[in-house]
Design a protein around this motif. Structure first.
Motif, PDB file in Angstrom:
ATOM      1  N   TYR A 165       0.873  -1.127  -0.018  1.00 10.57           N
ATOM      2  CA  TYR A 165      -0.007  -0.212  -0.115  1.00 10.57           C
ATOM      3  C   TYR A 165       0.852   1.204   0.106  1.00 10.57           C
ATOM      4  O   TYR A 165       0.627   2.097  -0.787  1.00 10.57           O
ATOM      5  CB  TYR A 165      -0.880  -0.166   1.256  1.00 10.57           C
ATOM      6  CG  TYR A 165      -1.982  -0.903   1.072  1.00 10.57           C
ATOM      7  CD1 TYR A 165      -3.083  -0.899   0.161  1.00 10.57           C
ATOM      8  CD2 TYR A 165      -2.051  -2.031   1.995  1.00 10.57           C
ATOM      9  CE1 TYR A 165      -4.039  -1.878   0.437  1.00 10.57           C
ATOM     10  CE2 TYR A 165      -2.994  -3.196   2.099  1.00 10.57           C
ATOM     11  CZ  TYR A 165      -3.827  -3.187   1.262  1.00 10.57           C
ATOM     12  OH  TYR A 165      -4.942  -3.894   0.980  1.00 10.57           O
ATOM     13  N   ARG A 169       0.929   4.062  -3.097  1.00 13.41           N
ATOM     14  CA  ARG A 169       0.512   5.222  -2.710  1.00 13.41           C
ATOM     15  C   ARG A 169       1.770   6.373  -3.188  1.00 13.41           C
ATOM     16  O   ARG A 169       1.735   7.177  -3.716  1.00 13.41           O
ATOM     17  CB  ARG A 169       0.442   5.424  -1.373  1.00 13.41           C
ATOM     18  CG  ARG A 169       0.042   6.912  -0.695  1.00 13.41           C
ATOM     19  CD  ARG A 169      -0.601   6.628   0.430  1.00 13.41           C
ATOM     20  NE  ARG A 169       0.473   6.661   1.607  1.00 13.41           N
ATOM     21  CZ  ARG A 169       0.379   5.589   2.573  1.00 13.41           C
ATOM     22  NH1 ARG A 169      -0.288   4.657   2.616  1.00 13.41           N
ATOM     23  NH2 ARG A 169       1.469   5.568   3.211  1.00 13.41           N
ATOM     24  N   ASP A 298      -7.680   7.168  -7.054  1.00  5.88           N
ATOM     25  CA  ASP A 298      -8.005   7.163  -5.755  1.00  5.88           C
ATOM     26  C   ASP A 298      -8.222   5.660  -5.539  1.00  5.88           C
ATOM     27  O   ASP A 298      -8.245   5.362  -4.288  1.00  5.88           O
ATOM     28  CB  ASP A 298      -9.302   8.106  -5.689  1.00  5.88           C
ATOM     29  CG  ASP A 298      -9.027   9.447  -5.665  1.00  5.88           C
ATOM     30  OD1 ASP A 298      -7.590   9.773  -5.504  1.00  5.88           O
ATOM     31  OD2 ASP A 298      -9.962  10.391  -5.861  1.00  5.88           O
ATOM     32  N   ARG A 301      -5.573   4.216  -3.349  1.00  2.06           N
ATOM     33  CA  ARG A 301      -5.200   4.646  -2.175  1.00  2.06           C
ATOM     34  C   ARG A 301      -5.933   4.140  -0.902  1.00  2.06           C
ATOM     35  O   ARG A 301      -5.849   4.253   0.283  1.00  2.06           O
ATOM     36  CB  ARG A 301      -5.299   6.368  -2.091  1.00  2.06           C
ATOM     37  CG  ARG A 301      -4.601   6.807  -3.144  1.00  2.06           C
ATOM     38  CD  ARG A 301      -5.073   8.624  -3.043  1.00  2.06           C
ATOM     39  NE  ARG A 301      -4.346   9.277  -4.130  1.00  2.06           N
ATOM     40  CZ  ARG A 301      -3.210   9.552  -4.153  1.00  2.06           C
ATOM     41  NH1 ARG A 301      -2.326   9.217  -3.259  1.00  2.06           N
ATOM     42  NH2 ARG A 301      -2.664  10.245  -5.327  1.00  2.06           N
ATOM     43  N   TRP A 302      -6.961   3.204  -1.087  1.00  2.00           N
ATOM     44  CA  TRP A 302      -7.812   2.644  -0.265  1.00  2.00           C
ATOM     45  C   TRP A 302      -7.059   1.461   0.333  1.00  2.00           C
ATOM     46  O   TRP A 302      -6.373   0.639  -0.382  1.00  2.00           O
ATOM     47  CB  TRP A 302      -9.406   2.175  -0.791  1.00  2.00           C
ATOM     48  CG  TRP A 302     -10.104   3.121  -1.398  1.00  2.00           C
ATOM     49  CD1 TRP A 302     -10.353   3.387  -2.472  1.00  2.00           C
ATOM     50  CD2 TRP A 302     -10.810   3.781  -0.436  1.00  2.00           C
ATOM     51  NE1 TRP A 302     -11.258   4.439  -2.421  1.00  2.00           N
ATOM     52  CE2 TRP A 302     -11.678   4.673  -1.294  1.00  2.00           C
ATOM     53  CE3 TRP A 302     -11.067   3.998   1.000  1.00  2.00           C
ATOM     54  CZ2 TRP A 302     -12.569   5.725  -0.711  1.00  2.00           C
ATOM     55  CZ3 TRP A 302     -11.954   4.793   1.402  1.00  2.00           C
ATOM     56  CH2 TRP A 302     -12.638   5.752   0.624  1.00  2.00           C
ATOM     57  N   ARG A 334      -8.131   5.609   3.901  1.00  2.00           N
ATOM     58  CA  ARG A 334      -7.237   6.095   2.746  1.00  2.00           C
ATOM     59  C   ARG A 334      -6.893   7.386   3.394  1.00  2.00           C
ATOM     60  O   ARG A 334      -7.243   8.062   4.302  1.00  2.00           O
ATOM     61  CB  ARG A 334      -7.836   6.290   1.588  1.00  2.00           C
ATOM     62  CG  ARG A 334      -9.040   7.307   1.603  1.00  2.00           C
ATOM     63  CD  ARG A 334      -9.575   7.532   0.215  1.00  2.00           C
ATOM     64  NE  ARG A 334     -10.542   8.868  -0.058  1.00  2.00           N
ATOM     65  CZ  ARG A 334     -11.271   9.291  -0.917  1.00  2.00           C
ATOM     66  NH1 ARG A 334     -10.837   8.655  -2.051  1.00  2.00           N
ATOM     67  NH2 ARG A 334     -12.192  10.002  -0.790  1.00  2.00           N
TER      68      ARG A 334
END
Length: 410
Positions: A165, A169, A298, A301-302, A334
């Motif tokens: 993650y 990101r 987006d 980004r979760w 997020r």
């Protein structure tokens, strides 16, 4: 004092049998001068400046240089900038000459330089850097680093994790900073990118492959145990450790990242020593692929988190409180535009400024309101109803005649 060449001529003419008077007339000097250098033949003459100490502009700053070297700062450009802030008005060459004896010998092997066309490639890597807190304790933190292969434009971001993650990101932030996506991204065999290599072919993580496809770039791997194949980012990792970080003061990770972006802009506004171009101007000319739609970006980004029994969501070492009724449930989280958001499905249940101090617990106002009254049960269980009187359905007689008629006919 006369020049050494004239002294030689005096002695040569003396060897030819000429008198001091004849030599003085011939060379245009006094007879006593001719006698002096004839009589001092074979003696070492003391220079007029011998014994005198020549002062250097660096002298008042040598203790500062010693202090920098004790901190492991041997980069002359860094020391030059620090000394200028204290009033040094000399050049960098005498600093290099002073530091040279303290530098370790360079034992790295020579490699072939490899250049890529504009927009073709970016290189990325993680570096682990060290810092000391206010109590003198040493800490480590990952630094994500990406550099454009042609323009040499740089992006640096410090994180608390280097998991999948965090990787995607940081890559998203880098693409948005550059204003587009390169055709390929070169990396090493990091675990968040590659599962394994079979018969010389890399097996990429499915999630990372999907991310690459949605962004539009092709992931490329450098050869195993040959980091020089991505030498640009390798050098940048060392440049960050040796140039950006030493002696830098910061409040938290957000402050450090803001300083890192300003530093990238500063160094990329200068002419690059290899390309002879200004990286930011060259970046503007690179034919990068367009950024995907904001909704696509987006999506990556979760992250999924489970709310703890006492109503907290953990993210980057910080625990954020949510309404106790979401305890033990999975939620989506997020980090976006400096805020931390928590969603239950499509419903946002928390939005607050990101905290950067690890170990901090952030309570939500009214977080446990109603918990005691409901005895900690957010949703009541299914139940039946007990009645004191028996309720019998009343049906018309025609209903029973119809039922009996059906049976008789059957």
């Amino acid at each position: 004092m006369i020049r050494s060449g004239l002294i030689t001529m005096i002695r040569e003419k003396s060897d030819q049998g000429k008198s001091p008077y004849a030599i003085s007339k011939e060379l245009g000097i006094s007879e006593n001068t001719a006698k002096k250098y004839i009589d001092n033949r074979g003696k070492t003459l003391k220079h007029g400046l011998s014994g005198k100490t020549k002062h250097s502009k660096l002298d008042p700053f040598k203790q500062d240089i010693e202090n920098h070297m004790k901190q492991g700062i041997l980069n002359c450009s860094v020391i030059f900038e620090r000394l200028q802030e204290k009033g040094y008005n000399g050049g960098i060459t005498i600093i290099k000459d002073y530091i040279k004896p303290f530098r370790p010998l360079n034992t790295r092997k020579a490699v072939e330089r490899y250049e890529t066309p504009p927009g073709k490639q970016a290189q990325m890597d993680w570096g682990i850097v060290h810092y000391v807190d206010g109590e003198g304790k040493s800490h480590k933190t990952p630094a994500f680093i990406m550099i454009m292969g042609n323009s040499r434009a740089k992006y640096v971001e410090f994180t608390k994790r280097c998991d999948y993650y965090s990787l995607v990101r940081c890559m998203l932030n880098a693409f948005e900073y550059f204003g587009g996506v390169p055709e390929t991204v070169l990396t090493d065999h990091m675990k968040t990118v590659v599962i394994r290599v079979e018969l010389g072919k890399a097996i990429f993580h499915t999630r990372f492959s999907e991310f690459a496809a949605d962004m539009g770039f092709v992931p490329k791997l450098c050869r195993v145990r040959t980091p020089q194949t991505k030498g640009k980012v390798e050098r940048l990792v060392h440049y960050v450790k040796d140039n950006f970080l030493p002696g830098r003061k910061f409040i938290d990770l957000e402050d450090l990242n803001n300083q890192a972006i300003e530093w990238c802009k500063k160094v990329d506004s200068k002419i690059h020593g290899t390309t002879g171009e200004i990286p930011l101007k060259s970046l503007a000319k690179e034919p990068l692929l367009p950024l995907p739609e904001a909704s696509t970006r987006d999506h990556y980004r979760w992250e999924t988190r489970k709310v703890t029994r006492d109503g907290f969501v953990s993210y980057d070492g910080v625990r954020y409180g949510v309404d106790w009724q979401y305890s033990n449930r999975e939620v989506r989280v997020r980090a976006i535009r400096g805020n931390f958001e928590v969603y239950d499905g499509e419903v946002r249940i928390l939005c607050r400024k990101i905290e950067h101090t690890s170990g901090k617990i952030v309570f939500l106002r009214g977080q446990y309101q109603g918990l005691a009254e409901k005895e900690g049960v957010a949703f009541p269980m299914a139940y039946g109803i007990k009645s004191d009187t028996l309720i019998v359905d009343k049906r018309p007689l025609a209903f029973y005649d119809e039922v009996m008629g059906v049976r008789a006919n059957g």
